[in-house]
Design a protein around this motif. Structure first.
Motif, PDB file in Angstrom:
ATOM      1  N   GLY A   1       3.357   9.852  11.132  1.00  0.00           N
ATOM      2  CA  GLY A   1       3.946   9.871  12.533  1.00  0.00           C
ATOM      3  C   GLY A   1       2.562   9.682  13.363  1.00  0.00           C
ATOM      4  N   ALA A   2       1.248   9.422  12.855  1.00  0.00           N
ATOM      5  CA  ALA A   2       0.316   9.401  13.536  1.00  0.00           C
ATOM      6  C   ALA A   2       0.085   8.112  14.362  1.00  0.00           C
ATOM      7  CB  ALA A   2      -1.040   9.692  12.977  1.00  0.00           C
ATOM      8  N   LEU A   3       0.614   7.044  13.846  1.00  0.00           N
ATOM      9  CA  LEU A   3       0.595   5.621  14.466  1.00  0.00           C
ATOM     10  C   LEU A   3       1.889   5.317  14.471  1.00  0.00           C
ATOM     11  CD1 LEU A   3      -2.381   4.011  12.809  1.00  0.00           C
ATOM     12  CD2 LEU A   3      -2.149   4.815  15.163  1.00  0.00           C
TER      13      LEU A   3
ATOM     14  N   VAL B   1      -2.002   3.573   6.857  1.00  0.00           N
ATOM     15  CA  VAL B   1      -0.392   3.449   6.629  1.00  0.00           C
ATOM     16  C   VAL B   1       0.104   4.858   6.358  1.00  0.00           C
ATOM     17  CG1 VAL B   1       1.059   2.769   4.761  1.00  0.00           C
ATOM     18  CG2 VAL B   1      -0.843   1.123   5.834  1.00  0.00           C
ATOM     19  N   THR B   2      -0.765   5.797   5.629  1.00  0.00           N
ATOM     20  CA  THR B   2      -0.174   7.080   5.341  1.00  0.00           C
ATOM     21  C   THR B   2      -0.332   7.804   6.482  1.00  0.00           C
ATOM     22  OG1 THR B   2      -1.544   6.814   3.332  1.00  0.00           O
ATOM     23  CG2 THR B   2      -0.582   9.042   3.677  1.00  0.00           C
TER      24      THR B   2
ATOM     25  N   LEU C   1       0.700  -1.311  -0.175  1.00  0.00           N
ATOM     26  CA  LEU C   1       0.127  -0.016   0.025  1.00  0.00           C
ATOM     27  C   LEU C   1       0.893   1.290  -0.019  1.00  0.00           C
ATOM     28  CD1 LEU C   1      -2.893  -0.906   2.628  1.00  0.00           C
ATOM     29  CD2 LEU C   1      -2.944  -1.063   0.049  1.00  0.00           C
ATOM     30  N   ARG C   2       1.906   1.218   0.769  1.00  0.00           N
ATOM     31  CA  ARG C   2       2.933   2.454   0.558  1.00  0.00           C
ATOM     32  C   ARG C   2       3.306   2.835  -0.855  1.00  0.00           C
ATOM     33  NH1 ARG C   2       4.951   0.410   5.826  1.00  0.00           N
ATOM     34  NH2 ARG C   2       4.142   1.866   7.193  1.00  0.00           N
ATOM     35  N   SER C   3       3.426   1.717  -1.677  1.00  0.00           N
ATOM     36  CA  SER C   3       3.878   2.117  -3.051  1.00  0.00           C
ATOM     37  C   SER C   3       2.602   2.214  -3.893  1.00  0.00           C
ATOM     38  CB  SER C   3       4.634   0.980  -3.513  1.00  0.00           C
ATOM     39  OG  SER C   3       4.307  -0.304  -3.584  1.00  0.00           O
ATOM     40  N   ASP C   4       1.435   1.813  -3.627  1.00  0.00           N
ATOM     41  CA  ASP C   4       0.311   1.603  -4.287  1.00  0.00           C
ATOM     42  C   ASP C   4      -0.765   1.907  -3.510  1.00  0.00           C
ATOM     43  OD1 ASP C   4      -1.577   1.534  -6.602  1.00  0.00           O
ATOM     44  OD2 ASP C   4      -1.341  -0.564  -6.840  1.00  0.00           O
ATOM     45  N   PRO C   5      -1.131   3.177  -2.973  1.00  0.00           N
ATOM     46  CA  PRO C   5      -2.221   3.181  -1.816  1.00  0.00           C
ATOM     47  C   PRO C   5      -3.678   3.091  -2.631  1.00  0.00           C
ATOM     48  CG  PRO C   5      -0.983   5.355  -2.008  1.00  0.00           C
ATOM     49  CD  PRO C   5      -0.145   4.203  -2.940  1.00  0.00           C
ATOM     50  N   GLY C   6      -4.700   2.668  -1.915  1.00  0.00           N
ATOM     51  CA  GLY C   6      -5.894   2.677  -2.646  1.00  0.00           C
ATOM     52  C   GLY C   6      -6.945   3.799  -1.798  1.00  0.00           C
TER      53      GLY C   6
END
Ligand code: HEM
Length: 450
Positions: free
Chosen positions: A273-275, A267-268, A254-259
């Motif tokens: 830094g939120a999690l 993940v974002t 997902l880091r390279s191809d987020p939906g």
């Protein structure tokens, strides 16, 4: 007040301890010691310890709940004061004088050592921090804020076509066995895959890993219960590791191809830094596991109850507008989550009993939902019950179930679709209960469809 593991782990250098020792330490402190403690309490006649240790009693716990209720709103037990009272449960779940974080600082040194060396981010379960289920504010507030957006009433309503399509596809697959007059395990064929496929879709995880999710989810459900025997713990521990490994790969993808799904957002948020990475794992693991391990029980319990009350099932067939209320009555009458616990954070009084800070209390949700002070003739199953939404099957207060709306939607859509497609469905043979303490549902549910 959550886990002390992080800081103490550094002091005792867990990495210096061999892996197998860490696993045994992990089992000993979370399961071995509680099992020994509960077994001794059973010997002393402790009713709650018996409930935890005796599968036959758990199969039919409602008489025992009444025995406890007869003794007052609070009954002392090996696990701390226990309540069957709806008023007490409702008040304490909503009170900020109670929390979920367990304070281990006063535990004996060997226990704290075992906790520290047994702490393992690659195998953390749903009942261990930083799972939001067992974390207090302010961290809990941060997690809820991040996931809440995906489970608003609007977002949930938008999932209806997905739930409906999933139900119809699974029912299509049952046409063959129905035509051949075969007996089908409705848990394996419908009640389990339906919520798995739905939550997988909502979280943007591949639905073709369904079998893995079911295995991992069963392990996660088992780790909710204290006192697992070592072999079952090892199986669960391995499954949790596999789940975390899958999640790590999934997050990388997902880091390279987020939906535009929730997990991509989380993940974002983590990257911003939120999690922390550990919090990200715990949050997604809990959403995934809680997303189906409970709903499967709602569906199975409902089918058995409606089979035993065919007049009520016929009434629902005639007037489908009754399904949402019927779902509430199943949740109340045979609650998928039977038990939860809290720690007293500040001295307080609930239902006339003083509870000192540091006391652990047990809430029997399944018993509170049959409290005659709130529900008339509570043992009667009545899909038209007027005040049924007073139940506490989704808990209350800040830990109120994130997915309650989704579970309600899945229950109403899935049960209606099943009943309308196979109106002559009958339970055929003895349903087998799951070997669990916290959750209540069926492992196998043999039915004939026509
Ligand atoms: C019939 C189905 C369900 C039942 C009976 C149920 C029940 C519960 C209960 C009783 C709690 C709170 C436990 C406590 O107070 O200690 C809870 C929390 C939670 N549930 Fe559900 N649940 C169901 C379905 C779902 C679904 C579909 C999801 C999917 C998103 C979900 C996600 C969660 C999460 C994330 C929490 C933790 C909330 C927190 O700690 O703040 N549940 N659930």
């Amino acid at each position: 007040m959550s886990s002390p593991a992080g800081t103490r782990a550094r002091r005792t250098r867990p990495s210096a301890v061999p892996g197998p020792v860490r696993t045994v330490a992990r089992w000993a402190v979370r399961h071995g010691l509680p099992a020994a403690y509960l077994s001794r309490a059973v010997g002393r006649g402790d009713l709650v310890a018996r409930l935890m240790r005796d599968p036959a009693l758990r199969a039919e716990p409602y008489a025992l709940y009444e025995q406890l209720r007869a003794r007052g709103p609070w009954v002392p037990s090996a696990l701390g004061p226990v309540t069957t009272s709806h008023a007490a449960a409702s008040a304490l779940l909503r009170s900020d004088r109670f929390g979920v974080g367990f304070d281990w600082s006063a535990a004996p040194r060997p226990v704290r050592w075992a906790l520290a060396v047994g702490d393992d981010p690659t195998a953390t379960g749903v009942a261990e921090p930083p799972s939001m289920l067992v974390v207090d504010p302010p961290d809990h507030t941060r997690y809820r804020r991040l996931v809440g957006r995906a489970f608003t009433p609007r977002a949930t309503a938008a999932a209806e076509p997905l739930v409906r399509r999933t139900a119809e596809e699974l029912l299509d697959r049952l046409e063959g066995p129905a035509a051949r007059g075969e007996t089908v395990d409705l848990v394996a064929a419908y009640a389990a895959p339906l919520p798995v496929l739905v939550i997988a879709d909502l979280l943007g995880v591949p639905g073709d890993r369904q079998e893995d999710f079911l295995r991992w989810g069963a392990a996660a459900a088992a780790t909710l219960d204290p006192g697992l025997p070592f072999r079952r713990f090892l199986t669960a521990d391995r499954a949790m590791r596999a789940l975390h490994a899958f999640l790590a790969e999934h997050f990388a993808r997902l880091r390279s191809d987020p939906g535009d799904d929730l997990v991509s957002q989380l993940v974002t948020a983590a990257d911003g830094g939120a999690l922390t990475d550990r919090e990200l794992h715990a949050t997604v693991m809990l959403l995934l596991g809680a997303g189906f391990e409970t709903t499967v029980n709602l569906l199975g319990n409902a089918v058995v109850l409606l089979d035993a009350h065919r007049d009520q099932r016929d009434a629902l067939l005639a007037d489908p507008s009754g399904w949402p209320n019927a779902v509430e009555e199943v949740l109340r009458h045979d609650s998928p989550v039977q038990i939860t616990g809290r720690m007293v954070r500040t001295d307080t009084t609930v239902a006339g009993t003083e509870l000192g800070a540091g006391t652990r209390v047990v809430v029997l949700l399944g018993a509170a939902n049959r409290d005659p002070e709130v529900f008339a003739d509570p043992g009667r199953f009545d899909v038209a019950r007027a005040d049924v939404r007073e139940h506490l099957a989704f808990s209350a207060g800040i830990h109120y179930c994130v997915g309650a709306g989704l579970a309600r939607l899945e229950g109403a859509v899935a049960l209606r679709a099943l009943t309308e497609r196979f109106p002559r469905l009958r339970v055929a043979g003895r349903p087998v209960r799951r070997e669990l303490q916290t959750l209540r549902g069926f492992e196998h549910l043999p039915v004939t469809l026509r």
